[in-house]
Design an enzyme around this catalytic site. Structure first.
Site, PDB file in Angstrom:
ATOM      1  CG  ASP A 138       0.930 -43.737  64.459  1.00 22.38           C
ATOM      2  OD1 ASP A 138       1.069 -44.266  63.282  1.00 22.38           O
ATOM      3  OD2 ASP A 138       1.541 -42.804  64.843  1.00 22.38           O
ATOM      4  NE  ARG A 173      21.518 -53.695  46.647  1.00 26.81           N
ATOM      5  CZ  ARG A 173      20.935 -53.248  45.503  1.00 26.81           C
ATOM      6  NH1 ARG A 173      19.729 -53.194  45.314  1.00 26.81           N
ATOM      7  NH2 ARG A 173      21.642 -52.887  44.322  1.00 26.81           N
ATOM      8  CD  GLU A 233       6.690 -42.085  62.113  1.00 28.25           C
ATOM      9  OE1 GLU A 233       6.854 -41.041  60.942  1.00 28.25           O
ATOM     10  OE2 GLU A 233       5.326 -41.812  62.560  1.00 28.25           O
ATOM     11  NE  ARG A 276      20.669 -49.659  46.820  1.00 24.47           N
ATOM     12  CZ  ARG A 276      22.083 -49.853  46.762  1.00 24.47           C
ATOM     13  NH1 ARG A 276      22.710 -49.644  47.962  1.00 24.47           N
ATOM     14  NH2 ARG A 276      22.798 -50.093  45.593  1.00 24.47           N
ATOM     15  CG  LEU A 283       3.358 -45.838  49.514  1.00 30.44           C
ATOM     16  CD1 LEU A 283       4.239 -46.865  49.354  1.00 30.44           C
ATOM     17  CD2 LEU A 283       2.250 -46.064  48.404  1.00 30.44           C
ATOM     18  NE  ARG A 285      -1.702 -39.821  57.131  1.00 32.05           N
ATOM     19  CZ  ARG A 285      -1.153 -38.983  57.362  1.00 32.05           C
ATOM     20  NH1 ARG A 285       0.001 -38.763  58.340  1.00 32.05           N
ATOM     21  NH2 ARG A 285      -1.324 -37.629  57.145  1.00 32.05           N
TER      22      ARG A 285
HETATM   23  O1  F6P Z   1      -0.186 -40.177  63.478  1.00 34.67           O
HETATM   24  C1  F6P Z   1      -0.354 -40.928  62.218  1.00 34.67           C
HETATM   25  C2  F6P Z   1       0.867 -40.263  61.664  1.00 34.67           C
HETATM   26  O2  F6P Z   1       0.906 -41.082  60.554  1.00 34.67           O
HETATM   27  C3  F6P Z   1       2.326 -40.747  62.191  1.00 34.67           C
HETATM   28  O3  F6P Z   1       2.903 -42.083  62.287  1.00 34.67           O
HETATM   29  C4  F6P Z   1       3.223 -39.563  61.630  1.00 34.67           C
HETATM   30  O4  F6P Z   1       4.251 -39.304  62.590  1.00 34.67           O
HETATM   31  C5  F6P Z   1       2.471 -38.583  61.505  1.00 34.67           C
HETATM   32  O5  F6P Z   1       1.109 -38.982  61.165  1.00 34.67           O
HETATM   33  C6  F6P Z   1       2.810 -37.816  60.060  1.00 34.67           C
HETATM   34  O6  F6P Z   1       1.878 -36.513  59.721  1.00 34.67           O
HETATM   35  P1  F6P Z   1       2.148 -35.748  58.585  1.00 34.67           P
HETATM   36  O7  F6P Z   1       0.801 -36.205  57.637  1.00 34.67           O
HETATM   37  O8  F6P Z   1       2.011 -34.210  59.303  1.00 34.67           O
HETATM   38  O9  F6P Z   1       3.288 -35.910  57.711  1.00 34.67           O
END
Ligand code: F6P
Length: 358
Positions: A138, A173, A233, A276, A283, A285
């Protein structure tokens, strides 16, 4: 000298690059290294294993963490079964302090984001000599210009946008892409700009659905019958609230999710256009870290070992270009580094016609 290394919170590209560099540097200093498994939980249950140059060989390019990690085992608010089968939070931090001594550790490297580093700061106050390494896709930690993992996540999101562009255009779309970014829109802004998004919605700029629709309809008039919307998000409507995917559970942060659907529903309702939603989720991470993250992770890992050698405890390595320096951990867990709404990146995006929905 014997040091421990742990990774806490969500996984993140280049965790292994940091571990590898920290181990190699420490071994070079003549120290013994213990890998602590699954974050601070490894110190609650003494789950450790020796780390040598051989054990960190071949991991530089791998996503995840060879040590494992957890977001649900804060020793200061440890989820425990209470009366009536209800999960309650208990402070068991004393166990960690005594296990740290029992394991014969002289210092600890804590690799984590705001949650893990806040825990680290409390253990530092309780007398554990430790240093921090700033991790999060983040990029919202203070004290460092960039956290490791962010660059890889942005590249993953940008790659998805490149692919989604062609389908959006072929089918005329609107495609809404929900990316991570709990409190800050760094991933959304950077991937959106690089991936040619038309609208970018971030937590720092609450959106107005009517403004989103204005941009989509203006593009229609210009003969552009598709639009790409990137939404972090943690984004929310003006006067509204963030969207959660679950109710609060003991010992962990509430999971975000669903704003993409919300935005898409508003677009369909107001424009009648086929829309959509793609949620990129975890993905972002995973996967091999980019060159930038491998280099940053390596510099951070080596610098963390050097901080220990200097006895600079309670500090975190930080990228303050051109060098990796250090700042007090307190600084990183202080005010979050969010996207300044008056920054040049936002100004430039607006100038080339990207809407922030405001
Ligand atoms: O802090 C990193 C993060 O990827 C956030 O953007 C996200 O809200 C959170 O981790 C999601 O974490 P988890 O693995 O608990 O779903």
């Amino acid at each position: 000298m014997r040091i421990g290394i742990l990774t806490g919170g969500g996984d993140c590209p280049a965790l292994n690059a940091v571990i590898r560099a920290a181990v190699k540097t420490s071994v070079g200093f003549g120290w013994e290294v213990l890998g602590i498994e699954e974050g601070f939980d490894g110190l609650v249950h003494c789950k450790t294993r020796p780390l040598t140059n051989a054990s960190v060989s071949g991991i530089l390019h791998l996503g995840g963490t060879i040590l494992g990690t957890t977001s649900v085992a804060n020793p200061f608010a440890y989820p425990t079964l209470g009366e009536g089968g209800k999960t309650i939070e208990r402070d068991i931090s004393g166990i960690v302090v005594s296990n740290f001594r029992k394991l014969g550790l002289d210092a600890l490297i804590v690799i984590g984001g705001d949650g893990t580093l806040a825990i680290a700061e409390k253990f530092y106050d309780k007398g554990i000599p430790l240093v921090g390494v700033p991790k999060t896709i983040d990029n919202d930690l203070g004290g460092t210009v960039i956290t490791f993992g962010f660059d890889t996540a942005v590249n993953t999101a940008r790659d998805a946008l490149d692919k989604l562009h062609t389908t959006a255009e072929s089918h005329r779309r609107v495609i809404v892409v929900e990316v991570m970014g709990r409190h800050a829109g760094w991933i959304a802004v950077n991937s959106g700009m690089a991936g040619g998004a038309d609208i970018i919605l971030i937590p720092e700029i609450p959106y107005n659905p009517a403004k989103i629709v204005e941009t989509i309809m203006m593009r229609e008039r210009l003969g552009k019958h598709f639009s790409i919307v990137v939404v972090a998000e943690g984004a929310f409507e003006q006067g509204g609230q963030v969207t959660y995917a679950e109710t609060k559970r003991a010992g962990r942060e509430r999971r975000l999710g669903g704003v993409g659907e919300r935005v898409a529903a508003a677009i369909t309702e107001l424009t009648g256009k086929e829309t959509r939603v793609v949620v990129l989720g975890h993905l972002q991470r995973g996967g091999p870290p980019t060159t930038f993250d491998r280099v940053l992770g390596t510099r951070f890992g080596a610098a963390a070992a050097r901080l220990i050698r200097k006895g600079a405890f309670g500090r975190m390595v930080a990228l303050i270009p051109p060098d990796v320096e250090s700042v007090p951990i307190r600084e990183a867990i202080g005010p979050r580094k969010i996207v300044p709404v008056d920054s040049d990146i936002i100004e430039s995006a607006r100038e080339i016609g990207i809407s922030f929905g405001d």
